[in-house]
Motif scaffolding. Structure first.
Motif, PDB file in Angstrom:
ATOM      1  N   GLN A 230     -39.552   0.474  33.962  1.00 56.50           N
ATOM      2  CA  GLN A 230     -40.275   0.421  32.689  1.00 56.50           C
ATOM      3  C   GLN A 230     -39.545  -0.439  31.664  1.00 56.50           C
ATOM      4  N   ILE A 231     -40.356  -0.999  30.759  1.00 52.96           N
ATOM      5  CA  ILE A 231     -39.820  -1.643  29.556  1.00 52.96           C
ATOM      6  C   ILE A 231     -40.439  -0.922  28.369  1.00 52.96           C
ATOM      7  N   ILE A 232     -39.580  -0.419  27.504  1.00 55.21           N
ATOM      8  CA  ILE A 232     -39.998   0.332  26.322  1.00 55.21           C
ATOM      9  C   ILE A 232     -39.890  -0.601  25.122  1.00 55.21           C
ATOM     10  N   LEU A 233     -41.017  -0.853  24.459  1.00 56.08           N
ATOM     11  CA  LEU A 233     -41.001  -1.690  23.254  1.00 56.08           C
ATOM     12  C   LEU A 233     -40.961  -0.772  22.041  1.00 56.08           C
ATOM     13  N   ILE A 234     -39.977  -1.004  21.170  1.00 61.18           N
ATOM     14  CA  ILE A 234     -39.657  -0.064  20.098  1.00 61.18           C
ATOM     15  C   ILE A 234     -40.102  -0.555  18.724  1.00 61.18           C
TER      16      ILE A 234
ATOM     17  N   SER B  80     -42.935  -9.215  35.498  1.00 59.93           N
ATOM     18  CA  SER B  80     -41.774  -8.490  36.017  1.00 59.93           C
ATOM     19  C   SER B  80     -42.192  -7.317  36.896  1.00 59.93           C
ATOM     20  N   LEU B  81     -43.497  -7.010  36.898  1.00 59.11           N
ATOM     21  CA  LEU B  81     -44.062  -5.888  37.661  1.00 59.11           C
ATOM     22  C   LEU B  81     -43.542  -4.533  37.190  1.00 59.11           C
ATOM     23  N   LYS B  82     -43.082  -4.492  35.954  1.00 57.11           N
ATOM     24  CA  LYS B  82     -42.663  -3.215  35.369  1.00 57.11           C
ATOM     25  C   LYS B  82     -43.815  -2.653  34.557  1.00 57.11           C
ATOM     26  N   LYS B  83     -43.701  -1.408  34.172  1.00 55.86           N
ATOM     27  CA  LYS B  83     -44.705  -0.760  33.342  1.00 55.86           C
ATOM     28  C   LYS B  83     -44.209  -0.701  31.905  1.00 55.86           C
ATOM     29  N   LEU B  84     -45.156  -0.733  30.985  1.00 55.68           N
ATOM     30  CA  LEU B  84     -44.864  -0.770  29.560  1.00 55.68           C
ATOM     31  C   LEU B  84     -45.023   0.606  28.926  1.00 55.68           C
ATOM     32  N   LEU B  85     -44.096   0.922  28.033  1.00 56.70           N
ATOM     33  CA  LEU B  85     -44.231   2.071  27.134  1.00 56.70           C
ATOM     34  C   LEU B  85     -44.251   1.494  25.724  1.00 56.70           C
ATOM     35  N   PRO B  86     -45.443   1.392  25.106  1.00 55.41           N
ATOM     36  CA  PRO B  86     -45.555   0.729  23.788  1.00 55.41           C
ATOM     37  C   PRO B  86     -45.337   1.683  22.614  1.00 55.41           C
ATOM     38  N   PHE B  87     -44.089   2.067  22.388  1.00 55.20           N
ATOM     39  CA  PHE B  87     -43.782   2.946  21.259  1.00 55.20           C
ATOM     40  C   PHE B  87     -43.881   2.211  19.922  1.00 55.20           C
ATOM     41  N   CYS B  88     -43.733   0.907  19.931  1.00 53.68           N
ATOM     42  CA  CYS B  88     -43.864   0.121  18.704  1.00 53.68           C
ATOM     43  C   CYS B  88     -45.309   0.186  18.212  1.00 53.68           C
ATOM     44  N   PRO B  89     -45.544   0.612  16.969  1.00 54.94           N
ATOM     45  CA  PRO B  89     -46.914   0.700  16.452  1.00 54.94           C
ATOM     46  C   PRO B  89     -47.659  -0.635  16.454  1.00 54.94           C
ATOM     47  N   TYR B  90     -46.949  -1.730  16.237  1.00 56.07           N
ATOM     48  CA  TYR B  90     -47.583  -3.051  16.221  1.00 56.07           C
ATOM     49  C   TYR B  90     -48.081  -3.420  17.617  1.00 56.07           C
TER      50      TYR B  90
ATOM     51  N   ASP C 115     -47.792   2.178  31.321  1.00 54.95           N
ATOM     52  CA  ASP C 115     -47.541   3.285  32.244  1.00 54.95           C
ATOM     53  C   ASP C 115     -48.503   4.430  31.924  1.00 54.95           C
ATOM     54  N   VAL C 116     -49.190   4.932  32.942  1.00 56.37           N
ATOM     55  CA  VAL C 116     -50.161   6.020  32.724  1.00 56.37           C
ATOM     56  C   VAL C 116     -49.486   7.290  32.238  1.00 56.37           C
ATOM     57  N   THR C 117     -48.170   7.386  32.371  1.00 57.38           N
ATOM     58  CA  THR C 117     -47.457   8.562  31.863  1.00 57.38           C
ATOM     59  C   THR C 117     -47.161   8.471  30.363  1.00 57.38           C
ATOM     60  N   PHE C 118     -47.474   7.302  29.752  1.00 50.38           N
ATOM     61  CA  PHE C 118     -47.238   7.132  28.307  1.00 50.38           C
ATOM     62  C   PHE C 118     -48.055   8.183  27.560  1.00 50.38           C
ATOM     63  N   GLU C 119     -47.410   8.909  26.651  1.00 45.37           N
ATOM     64  CA  GLU C 119     -48.030  10.066  25.991  1.00 45.37           C
ATOM     65  C   GLU C 119     -49.306   9.738  25.224  1.00 45.37           C
ATOM     66  N   ARG C 120     -49.480   8.506  24.780  1.00 50.68           N
ATOM     67  CA  ARG C 120     -50.678   8.129  24.020  1.00 50.68           C
ATOM     68  C   ARG C 120     -51.594   7.190  24.809  1.00 50.68           C
ATOM     69  N   TYR C 121     -51.429   7.191  26.117  1.00 52.30           N
ATOM     70  CA  TYR C 121     -52.208   6.297  26.981  1.00 52.30           C
ATOM     71  C   TYR C 121     -53.708   6.418  26.736  1.00 52.30           C
TER      72      TYR C 121
END
Length: 105
Positions: free
Chosen positions: A38-42, A70-80, A96-102
């Protein structure tokens, strides 16, 4: 993205933990964290000199392409970034389907 940003390379600045583009000595960037899958954008930010130019959108679009390639999944925590994906639902496929706000995308 505006044409003037298309040929500006995205830099993965690992020492600062950010994806960035440089425009005339000024930066637009996204802070990130990364795991094996995963890549987490903050946080997305642009220097004040780039306000209103479209540089923030350009760095988001280039970063999403990087994540997709990169074939990684995104966690878009950044509001933008979250708002960008909500407006452009074709990018939801890399979240990522596991992202809490998916389901809100």
């Amino acid at each position: 993205m505006k044409p003037e940003f298309e040929n500006i390379p995205l830099v993965k600045n690992e020492s600062k933990k950010r994806f960035e583009i440089e425009v005339n000595g000024h930066f637009a960037f996204i802070d990130y964290r990364e795991t094996d899958s995963q890549i987490i954008l903050i946080h997305t930010e642009a220097d004040p000199e780039l306000a209103g130019t479209g540089a923030a959108v350009a760095v988001v679009e280039k970063t999403l392409v990087y994540i997709k390639e990169s074939l990684k999944k995104l966690l878009p925590f950044c509001p933008y970034v979250f708002a960008y994906i909500k407006k452009h639902p074709e990018w939801k496929r890399i979240v990522d389907v596991t992202f809490e706000r998916y389901d809100q995308l």
